[in-house]
Design a protein around this motif. Structure first.
Motif, mmCIF file in Angstrom:
data_model
loop_
_atom_site.group_PDB
_atom_site.id
_atom_site.type_symbol
_atom_site.label_atom_id
_atom_site.label_comp_id
_atom_site.label_asym_id
_atom_site.label_seq_id
_atom_site.Cartn_x
_atom_site.Cartn_y
_atom_site.Cartn_z
ATOM 1 N N MET A 1 44.593 49.697 99.126
ATOM 2 C CA MET A 1 45.555 50.416 98.287
ATOM 3 C C MET A 1 46.272 49.460 97.327
ATOM 4 S SD MET A 1 45.322 53.635 98.927
ATOM 5 C CE MET A 1 43.555 53.322 99.157
ATOM 6 N N ASP A 2 46.477 48.226 97.779
ATOM 7 C CA ASP A 2 47.129 47.238 96.917
ATOM 8 C C ASP A 2 46.215 46.804 95.778
ATOM 9 O OD1 ASP A 2 49.342 47.350 98.542
ATOM 10 O OD2 ASP A 2 48.800 45.572 99.724
ATOM 11 N N ILE A 3 44.912 46.845 96.022
ATOM 12 C CA ILE A 3 43.954 46.421 95.003
ATOM 13 C C ILE A 3 43.725 47.508 93.962
ATOM 14 C CG2 ILE A 3 41.526 45.798 94.609
ATOM 15 C CD1 ILE A 3 41.542 44.424 97.326
ATOM 16 N N LEU A 4 43.683 48.762 94.424
ATOM 17 C CA LEU A 4 43.339 49.862 93.522
ATOM 18 C C LEU A 4 44.371 50.035 92.409
ATOM 19 C CD1 LEU A 4 42.084 52.658 95.975
ATOM 20 C CD2 LEU A 4 40.719 51.114 94.557
ATOM 21 N N LYS A 5 43.879 50.337 91.233
ATOM 22 C CA LYS A 5 44.744 50.681 90.110
ATOM 23 C C LYS A 5 45.150 52.150 90.219
ATOM 24 C CE LYS A 5 42.567 47.224 87.158
ATOM 25 N NZ LYS A 5 41.742 46.961 85.955
ATOM 26 N N PRO A 6 46.186 52.573 89.503
ATOM 27 C CA PRO A 6 46.720 53.938 89.684
ATOM 28 C C PRO A 6 45.686 55.052 89.562
ATOM 29 C CG PRO A 6 48.210 52.636 88.350
ATOM 30 C CD PRO A 6 46.993 51.793 88.562
ATOM 31 N N ASN A 7 44.700 54.897 88.675
ATOM 32 C CA ASN A 7 43.753 55.991 88.440
ATOM 33 C C ASN A 7 42.405 55.783 89.125
ATOM 34 O OD1 ASN A 7 45.351 57.631 86.567
ATOM 35 N ND2 ASN A 7 45.186 55.867 85.218
ATOM 36 N N GLU A 8 42.330 54.891 90.117
ATOM 37 C CA GLU A 8 41.064 54.598 90.770
ATOM 38 C C GLU A 8 40.960 55.285 92.127
ATOM 39 O OE1 GLU A 8 39.709 50.296 88.930
ATOM 40 O OE2 GLU A 8 40.955 50.308 90.730
ATOM 41 N N GLN A 9 39.772 55.816 92.398
ATOM 42 C CA GLN A 9 39.458 56.455 93.677
ATOM 43 C C GLN A 9 38.359 55.634 94.359
ATOM 44 O OE1 GLN A 9 41.199 59.493 94.477
ATOM 45 N NE2 GLN A 9 42.313 58.836 92.650
ATOM 46 N N ALA A 10 38.557 55.305 95.633
ATOM 47 C CA ALA A 10 37.639 54.410 96.338
ATOM 48 C C ALA A 10 36.699 55.192 97.252
ATOM 49 C CB ALA A 10 38.431 53.389 97.146
ATOM 50 N N PHE A 11 35.462 54.709 97.339
ATOM 51 C CA PHE A 11 34.445 55.292 98.213
ATOM 52 C C PHE A 11 33.765 54.185 99.005
ATOM 53 C CE2 PHE A 11 35.033 58.441 94.970
ATOM 54 C CZ PHE A 11 34.850 59.654 95.611
ATOM 55 N N LEU A 12 33.543 54.447 100.260
ATOM 56 C CA LEU A 12 32.805 53.518 101.121
ATOM 57 C C LEU A 12 31.361 53.984 101.232
ATOM 58 C CD1 LEU A 12 33.831 51.888 104.418
ATOM 59 C CD2 LEU A 12 31.819 53.362 104.430
ATOM 60 N N LEU A 13 30.402 53.057 101.134
ATOM 61 C CA LEU A 13 28.990 53.361 101.313
ATOM 62 C C LEU A 13 28.357 52.335 102.265
ATOM 63 C CD1 LEU A 13 29.582 54.519 98.223
ATOM 64 C CD2 LEU A 13 27.101 54.783 98.246
ATOM 65 N N MET A 14 27.445 52.797 103.089
ATOM 66 C CA MET A 14 26.633 51.942 103.947
ATOM 67 C C MET A 14 25.404 52.736 104.359
ATOM 68 S SD MET A 14 29.049 51.907 107.343
ATOM 69 C CE MET A 14 29.592 53.411 108.151
ATOM 70 N N TYR A 15 24.391 52.053 104.848
ATOM 71 C CA TYR A 15 23.152 52.768 105.142
ATOM 72 C C TYR A 15 22.493 52.210 106.385
ATOM 73 C CZ TYR A 15 19.834 49.089 103.829
ATOM 74 O OH TYR A 15 19.082 47.929 103.804
ATOM 75 N N GLU A 16 21.484 52.947 106.833
ATOM 76 C CA GLU A 16 20.557 52.471 107.846
ATOM 77 C C GLU A 16 19.207 53.120 107.574
ATOM 78 O OE1 GLU A 16 22.053 53.540 111.663
ATOM 79 O OE2 GLU A 16 21.933 55.687 111.317
ATOM 80 N N GLY A 17 18.131 52.402 107.925
ATOM 81 C CA GLY A 17 16.814 52.958 107.689
ATOM 82 C C GLY A 17 15.961 52.087 106.810
ATOM 83 N N PHE A 18 14.949 52.729 106.192
ATOM 84 C CA PHE A 18 13.894 51.972 105.524
ATOM 85 C C PHE A 18 14.148 51.653 104.055
ATOM 86 C CE2 PHE A 18 12.651 56.484 105.084
ATOM 87 C CZ PHE A 18 12.487 56.576 103.715
ATOM 88 N N PHE A 19 15.318 52.031 103.523
ATOM 89 C CA PHE A 19 15.553 51.797 102.091
ATOM 90 C C PHE A 19 16.993 51.364 101.876
ATOM 91 C CE2 PHE A 19 16.243 53.342 97.637
ATOM 92 C CZ PHE A 19 15.270 52.576 97.027
ATOM 93 N N ASP A 20 17.211 50.563 100.856
ATOM 94 C CA ASP A 20 18.549 50.078 100.499
ATOM 95 C C ASP A 20 19.045 50.835 99.272
ATOM 96 O OD1 ASP A 20 20.887 48.705 99.999
ATOM 97 O OD2 ASP A 20 19.998 46.717 100.279
ATOM 98 N N TYR A 21 20.269 51.337 99.332
ATOM 99 C CA TYR A 21 20.815 52.107 98.205
ATOM 100 C C TYR A 21 21.193 51.215 97.033
ATOM 101 C CZ TYR A 21 25.546 50.669 99.614
ATOM 102 O OH TYR A 21 26.665 49.946 99.915
ATOM 103 N N LEU A 22 21.211 49.884 97.232
ATOM 104 C CA LEU A 22 21.487 48.951 96.147
ATOM 105 C C LEU A 22 20.197 48.238 95.744
ATOM 106 C CD1 LEU A 22 24.877 47.348 97.253
ATOM 107 C CD2 LEU A 22 24.519 49.059 95.473
ATOM 108 N N GLU A 23 20.009 48.107 94.438
ATOM 109 C CA GLU A 23 18.826 47.437 93.935
ATOM 110 C C GLU A 23 18.845 45.954 94.322
ATOM 111 O OE1 GLU A 23 21.901 47.972 90.600
ATOM 112 O OE2 GLU A 23 21.012 49.197 92.201
ATOM 113 N N PRO A 24 17.693 45.337 94.429
ATOM 114 C CA PRO A 24 17.634 43.933 94.894
ATOM 115 C C PRO A 24 18.417 42.966 94.021
ATOM 116 C CG PRO A 24 15.456 44.949 94.978
ATOM 117 C CD PRO A 24 16.347 45.908 94.265
ATOM 118 N N ASP A 25 18.477 43.219 92.719
ATOM 119 C CA ASP A 25 19.169 42.288 91.823
ATOM 120 C C ASP A 25 20.609 42.720 91.531
ATOM 121 O OD1 ASP A 25 18.492 44.524 90.399
ATOM 122 O OD2 ASP A 25 17.733 43.459 88.631
ATOM 123 N N PHE A 26 21.174 43.604 92.391
ATOM 124 C CA PHE A 26 22.551 44.070 92.177
ATOM 125 C C PHE A 26 23.533 42.908 92.234
ATOM 126 C CE2 PHE A 26 26.595 45.443 94.097
ATOM 127 C CZ PHE A 26 27.037 46.292 93.089
#
Length: 703
Positions: free
Chosen positions: A271-296
């Motif tokens: 909450m201290d990091i977020l700016k007034p108009n920012e909404q935060a989302f948490l993401l994580m995964y399990e399984g055979f694929f990564d939701y982030l590209e390799p060169d992210f």
């Protein structure tokens, strides 16, 4: 037999009149497809007018290009004529105006004054403007490339009221369509998370939909990508992890979700990091694929994931929340792979209280030549009890057009009001002022010059019988005060004149406040200086010629009820538009007609005022009921003295010395004679008698 024949002809005439009216009405409400295609040249399909909203969708094959609609179906803004300007407007799916066509209008300045070209040029400026932009009618030269939210368009001189109404007609009708049909224009309540916390474990968060679990099977991937995942390059898919890819994601700003997932300290750090108009989302995964590209790269926008809402995309930027901290969650919360926190900015219109969609955009190489793409989506709707919903932000309603016009003309209004106060005092103290002949002449000619130049040529304040048409129309269409408020100069003048009619008659307008009347009086002055011999019209004939203007008035009134367009054309019997509004810059027949009327005034003073002016006739009818007769008379007036009868330029004084207030323009010249013992025969006689009796005291007894 004759009676039956006449009755048959009347019935037949009424039938054809009714048929004509129905045909005209149908034509005015049916839009020629060629007009629509001129706005959307690529249109292949023109849809029917929709039932819930009177618009027609336009397609190129199966692609929606935009919509066309008639402004009269959506807004009710009367123009200067008292009738609406009906426009055909086309907007595309982004809210950009593709074109405007005029279907009908009765604005006299464009019909019989400036012509259609200035109006076409004016509405042509709206092509390419987005209906979400603010449009100001003043000067296009004021456009600032650094402020794309505001557009300035050139107005039309002498048509200020009309163009402001047209501007509001375009924008208000277009905004109605955009807010109903186009994404990005609708307004929804903004949600802010309640600052309440309820302890929950991970399974409870899943069960209640606070944390979203999105399972995707190997089969889904293979069907979408068009091949066995094992045939893709090594490392693209980690099939040793099983045949399911599960993506977990959650909205973190709500304490019940964020504190349970992150723990108290980490939630507070977020909450201290977020700016007034920012909404935060948490993401994580399990399984055979990564939701982030390799060169992210941390801290950037991810290519494979994004949020969308109401069809609009919202990029998700990595907060780099775990750059110096361990990827950990709160107590008893399972940590999956690639735990990251992303933010979305609400200034772009994102609303966490509405349904949102997480998009997974997969673009992987099949080999060094071929790539395969797959787009998957998952909806995420949070419970309403997590949020406080603010009412839709109320944008300040635009001021009515007449208010803006009055504000812009405040100086003109103040000067006009002061001048009306001045002319009122002139009438109240007419005897004291007229006793000083030279001063009176300066005052009168100064005021007439002000009336012609300021009220007439600069402020366009020439009252006209055209101004009466909206009043007559209101008898059948209803009364709308805004029609009369659109021009403050005319409204104030009409208000003043209307009141004065019932006090002193028509003269205070005709003799002091009519610009064309002032111009005629100046022509009469030129005739006297040039010693042009005046034509003597016998009083018997003169009194019959008065009735011409009443006949013209009756014809115009009848025409206004049968056909407003015909009435507007017929009102050209008034030379006001040519001589005052357009200052003789007009097609030559109109100029010739106005000059002919003025030229007639060289031989018959105020020829137009006497015999032709329908406005004067209308004012005379109302002024017939005036309260009193201000212009005083003596017993000697008319018998034996007839000086005022002969000196009255407009011949409103009868041979018997009586004043006909229906024809009198109250120039007050007779009062100058009345109060001057060097001009008035009865006073001159009394003065001579007094000269023979030096000891007597002169006492004037006006009768």
């Amino acid at each position: 037999m004759g009676f039956m024949h006449l009755t048959f002809l009347r019935v037949l005439s009424l039938f054809f009149v009714g048929l004509f009216a129905i045909t005209v009405f149908a034509q005015e409400n049916k839009v020629d497809e060629s007009l629509i295609r001129s706005i959307f040249p690529k249109a292949t399909i023109i849809g029917d007018k929709q039932a819930d909203l009177p618009v027609q969708p336009i397609y190129q094959l199966q692609e929606l290009l935009g919509y066309v609609f008639q402004s009269n179906d959506l807004v009710d803004l009367p123009g200067f004529s008292g009738d609406r300007v009906n426009l055909l407007i086309g907007i595309d799916t982004k809210g950009e105006i593709k074109g405007i066509r005029i279907l009908s209008h009765h604005e006299p300045i464009f019909l019989h004054g400036l012509g259609p070209e200035p109006l076409d040029t004016f509405i042509g400026q709206y092509k390419g403007i987005n209906v979400g932009q603010r449009v100001i009618v003043d000067s296009a030269a004021k456009n600032n490339l650094d402020d794309p939210t505001t557009v300035h368009v050139d107005g039309v001189t002498k048509a200020t009221v009309s163009v402001i109404v047209i501007n509001d007609t375009v924008l208000l009708s277009s905004l109605q369509v955009a807010r109903r049909l186009l994404s990005g224009f609708a307004t929804t309540p903004t949600a802010t998370p309640k600052q309440t916390f309820t302890p929950k474990n991970f399974q409870a968060l899943l069960d209640e939909g606070l944390v979203r679990r999105w399972d995707m099977s190997r089969e889904t991937f293979e069907n979408g990508l068009g091949g066995d995942l094992e045939n893709f390059p090594y490392g693209t898919f980690h099939l040793e992890q099983g045949n399911t890819f599960t993506l977990y994601y959650a909205y973190l700003n709500a304490p019940t979700i964020g504190k349970n997932l992150l723990g108290q300290s980490e939630y507070q750090r977020l909450m201290d990091i977020l700016k007034p108009n920012e909404q935060a989302f948490l993401l994580m995964y399990e399984g055979f694929f990564d939701y982030l590209e390799p060169d992210f790269k941390p801290g950037t926008v991810a290519n494979r994931i994004s949020l969308s809402q109401d069809g609009l995309p919202f990029p998700m930027r990595d907060l780099n929340f775990y750059s110096y901290a361990e990827q950990a969650l709160g107590p008893s919360m399972p940590v999956k792979k690639n735990l990251q926190v992303f933010v979305v900015n609400t200034q772009s219109g994102f609303n966490p209280g509405e349904t949102m969609t997480l998009n997974l955009n997969i673009d992987v190489a099949r080999n060094h030549l071929i790539r395969s793409q797959l787009h998957l989506t998952d909806d995420y709707q949070l419970p309403a009890d997590l949020f406080d919903f603010a009412a839709p932000e109320e944008t300040m309603a635009p001021k009515p057009p007449w208010v803006r016009i009055w504000e812009n003309r405040l100086v003109d209004i103040c000067v006009l009001v002061v001048s009306l106060i001045l002319v009122t005092f002139i009438f109240i103290f007419q005897h004291k002022l007229s006793a000083h002949e030279t001063l009176f002449r300066y005052v009168r000619w100064g005021f007439l010059s002000y009336t012609l130049i300021f009220i007439g040529w600069l402020w366009q304040g020439q009252l006209s019988v055209v101004n009466i048409y909206p009043i007559l129309q209101s008898l059948t269409k209803g009364f709308d005060i805004q029609v009369y408020l659109m021009d403050p100069i005319l409204f104030i003048l009409w208000s003043y004149v209307f009141v004065s009619l019932f006090i002193v008659g028509r003269g205070i307008f005709c003799g002091w406040l009519c610009p064309f009347g002032a111009l005629q009086e100046m022509v009469g002055w030129v005739a006297k200086k040039c010693r042009i011999r005046q034509k003597k019209v016998p009083y018997e004939i003169h009194s019959k010629l008065w009735w011409i203007k009443y006949g013209i008035l009756a014809g115009l009134v009848i025409a206004s009820f049968t056909s407003l367009r015909v009435a507007e054309v017929a009102s050209e019997v008034e030379p006001f538009k040519t001589a005052i509004t357009l200052q003789f810059v007009r097609y030559w027949p109109f100029v010739l007609y106005a000059l002919a009327l003025l030229a007639a005034g060289l031989w018959i003073n105020k020829f137009y005022c006497r015999y032709v002016c329908p406005l004067g006739g209308g004012l005379a009818i109302l002024g017939y009921f005036h309260a009193g007769e201000w212009l005083t008379r003596r017993k000697a007036c008319g018998n034996p003295c007839t000086l005022c009868h002969h000196k009255c330029d407009i011949k409103a004084i009868t041979p018997k010395g009586e004043i006909n207030y229906n024809e009198c323009v109250q120039c007050l010249e007779c009062i100058v004679y009345y109060n001057n013992d060097d001009l008035c025969p009865p006073l001159k006689k009394a003065k001579r008698q007094q000269a023979n009796k030096p000891n007597d005291v002169i006492v004037h007894h006006p009768a």
